[in-house]
Design a protein around this motif. Structure first.
Motif, mmCIF file in Angstrom:
data_model
loop_
_atom_site.group_PDB
_atom_site.id
_atom_site.type_symbol
_atom_site.label_atom_id
_atom_site.label_comp_id
_atom_site.label_asym_id
_atom_site.label_seq_id
_atom_site.Cartn_x
_atom_site.Cartn_y
_atom_site.Cartn_z
ATOM 1 N N THR A 7 -32.502 15.374 -6.338
ATOM 2 C CA THR A 7 -32.952 13.998 -6.176
ATOM 3 C C THR A 7 -31.769 13.037 -6.226
ATOM 4 O O THR A 7 -30.776 13.289 -6.904
ATOM 5 C CB THR A 7 -33.968 13.612 -7.263
ATOM 6 O OG1 THR A 7 -33.393 13.812 -8.562
ATOM 7 C CG2 THR A 7 -35.227 14.458 -7.134
ATOM 8 N N LYS A 16 -27.817 5.714 -1.412
ATOM 9 C CA LYS A 16 -28.541 6.983 -1.586
ATOM 10 C C LYS A 16 -28.873 7.647 -0.254
ATOM 11 O O LYS A 16 -28.678 8.849 -0.088
ATOM 12 C CB LYS A 16 -29.838 6.760 -2.375
ATOM 13 C CG LYS A 16 -29.661 6.206 -3.760
ATOM 14 C CD LYS A 16 -30.976 6.095 -4.498
ATOM 15 C CE LYS A 16 -32.062 5.397 -3.732
ATOM 16 N NZ LYS A 16 -31.704 4.015 -3.305
ATOM 17 N N SER A 17 -29.400 6.861 0.674
ATOM 18 C CA SER A 17 -29.832 7.433 1.953
ATOM 19 C C SER A 17 -28.663 8.031 2.720
ATOM 20 O O SER A 17 -28.779 9.113 3.315
ATOM 21 C CB SER A 17 -30.530 6.363 2.804
ATOM 22 O OG SER A 17 -31.698 5.898 2.158
ATOM 23 N N ARG A 36 -36.653 17.069 3.589
ATOM 24 C CA ARG A 36 -36.374 15.728 3.082
ATOM 25 C C ARG A 36 -37.672 15.063 2.634
ATOM 26 O O ARG A 36 -38.715 15.203 3.263
ATOM 27 C CB ARG A 36 -35.723 14.878 4.172
ATOM 28 C CG ARG A 36 -34.348 15.350 4.600
ATOM 29 C CD ARG A 36 -33.275 15.048 3.577
ATOM 30 N NE ARG A 36 -33.175 13.635 3.290
ATOM 31 C CZ ARG A 36 -32.463 12.757 4.022
ATOM 32 N NH1 ARG A 36 -31.788 13.177 5.075
ATOM 33 N NH2 ARG A 36 -32.412 11.488 3.679
ATOM 34 N N ARG A 38 -39.161 11.408 0.083
ATOM 35 C CA ARG A 38 -38.827 10.183 -0.622
ATOM 36 C C ARG A 38 -40.036 9.735 -1.431
ATOM 37 O O ARG A 38 -41.172 10.161 -1.179
ATOM 38 C CB ARG A 38 -38.425 9.073 0.343
ATOM 39 C CG ARG A 38 -39.563 8.572 1.232
ATOM 40 C CD ARG A 38 -39.132 7.401 2.077
ATOM 41 N NE ARG A 38 -40.227 6.895 2.925
ATOM 42 C CZ ARG A 38 -40.158 5.794 3.646
ATOM 43 N NH1 ARG A 38 -39.049 5.081 3.646
ATOM 44 N NH2 ARG A 38 -41.181 5.391 4.385
ATOM 45 N N GLY A 42 -43.314 9.910 0.875
ATOM 46 C CA GLY A 42 -42.915 11.198 1.425
ATOM 47 C C GLY A 42 -44.010 11.966 2.129
ATOM 48 O O GLY A 42 -43.741 12.977 2.767
ATOM 49 N N GLN A 93 -34.489 14.640 -2.070
ATOM 50 C CA GLN A 93 -35.454 13.543 -2.171
ATOM 51 C C GLN A 93 -34.808 12.251 -2.652
ATOM 52 O O GLN A 93 -34.022 12.248 -3.594
ATOM 53 C CB GLN A 93 -36.590 13.940 -3.117
ATOM 54 C CG GLN A 93 -37.644 12.850 -3.285
ATOM 55 C CD GLN A 93 -38.913 13.373 -3.867
ATOM 56 O OE1 GLN A 93 -39.573 14.232 -3.282
ATOM 57 N NE2 GLN A 93 -39.284 12.881 -5.030
ATOM 58 N N ASP A 94 -35.176 11.176 -1.999
ATOM 59 C CA ASP A 94 -34.752 9.834 -2.386
ATOM 60 C C ASP A 94 -35.733 9.312 -3.426
ATOM 61 O O ASP A 94 -36.871 9.001 -3.107
ATOM 62 C CB ASP A 94 -34.757 8.930 -1.144
ATOM 63 C CG ASP A 94 -34.124 7.576 -1.397
ATOM 64 O OD1 ASP A 94 -34.049 7.154 -2.567
ATOM 65 O OD2 ASP A 94 -33.730 6.926 -0.414
ATOM 66 N N ARG A 95 -35.301 9.284 -4.694
ATOM 67 C CA ARG A 95 -36.036 8.804 -5.863
ATOM 68 C C ARG A 95 -37.074 9.823 -6.351
ATOM 69 O O ARG A 95 -37.696 10.543 -5.588
ATOM 70 C CB ARG A 95 -36.715 7.454 -5.612
ATOM 71 C CG ARG A 95 -35.742 6.344 -5.238
ATOM 72 C CD ARG A 95 -36.369 4.979 -5.448
ATOM 73 N NE ARG A 95 -35.485 3.895 -5.066
ATOM 74 C CZ ARG A 95 -34.480 3.452 -5.809
ATOM 75 N NH1 ARG A 95 -34.216 4.014 -6.968
ATOM 76 N NH2 ARG A 95 -33.737 2.440 -5.393
#
Length: 207
Positions: A7, A16-17, A36, A38, A42, A93-95
């Motif tokens: 993460t 982050k991205s 991927r 988020r 997501g 994963q973003d967050r």
């Protein structure tokens, strides 16, 4: 074979991205299957919840906000992330739950333990193998956003003191779990940050 769950965390404008994309490209080029995701957003349900929690006009009570994030998280883990990990894929994963502890716990001044426990219940205790925290002073993050955005979501639009609490919340989480967190300065070059991330992930790949 089980996969990896990685993460990315950090304040708005921390990059982050960009770093998640660079890591995914490197892993795919190395022969790994990468998924991927988020939070929020997501999954199909998550996209709807994202619109509510980030773009709905009007006030949302802090506890309601935390519950919406937890609902998105529960569905994302159950239907997308956990199945991918069980297949042996690498999920980037973003967050994740640390965002809720930082934004709803520290930022909204809710009880951090209660916010964390809510997410742990929602995900049946599912935790990342590695969390990459891109640390950035909130004033620099705002400058970066101002250069890139014409529209801000509900959290991005909060004042500097909110984002200062978020940053402090993140750093506290990282201090409590140094084995899970990799903390990097978001003001370093994109290349040096990416190299540090790859080195840490390589160690996980040969575990």
């Amino acid at each position: 074979m089980s996969g990896l769950f990685i993460t990315f965390e950090g304040g708005d404008g921390s990059g982050k991205s960009t770093q998640a994309e660079l890591l995914a490209d490197w892993l795919v080029a190395s022969g790994h299957t990468v998924v991927r995701s988020r939070e929020p957003g997501g999954t199909e349900l998550g996209v709807e919840l994202r619109e509510i929690v980030l773009h709905r006009r009007g006030h949302i009570a802090p506890r309601a906000e935390a519950l919406i994030y937890a609902a998105d998280r529960a569905h994302n883990i159950a239907t997308k992330v956990r199945p991918a990990i069980e297949r042996g894929d690498i999920v980037i994963q973003d967050r994740y739950l640390d965002s809720s502890v930082a934004y709803q716990g520290a930022g909204r001044v809710l009880d951090a333990k209660e916010v964390r426990d809510l997410s742990l219940w929602a995900t049946e205790g599912f935790m990342p193998h590695l969390t990459i925290l891109l640390d950035l002073d909130e004033t620099i993050g705002r400058e970066r956003l101002d250069d890139a955005r014409t529209r801000y979501d509900r959290l991005e639009a909060e004042k500097d003191d909110f984002h200062a609490r978020v940053r402090a919340g993140y750093l506290s989480l990282a201090a409590d779990e140094p084995d899970r967190f990799l903390v990097l300065s978001a003001t370093d070059s994109i290349e040096s940050i990416s190299a540090a991330i790859r080195a840490r992930v390589e160690a996980l790949l040969v575990r």
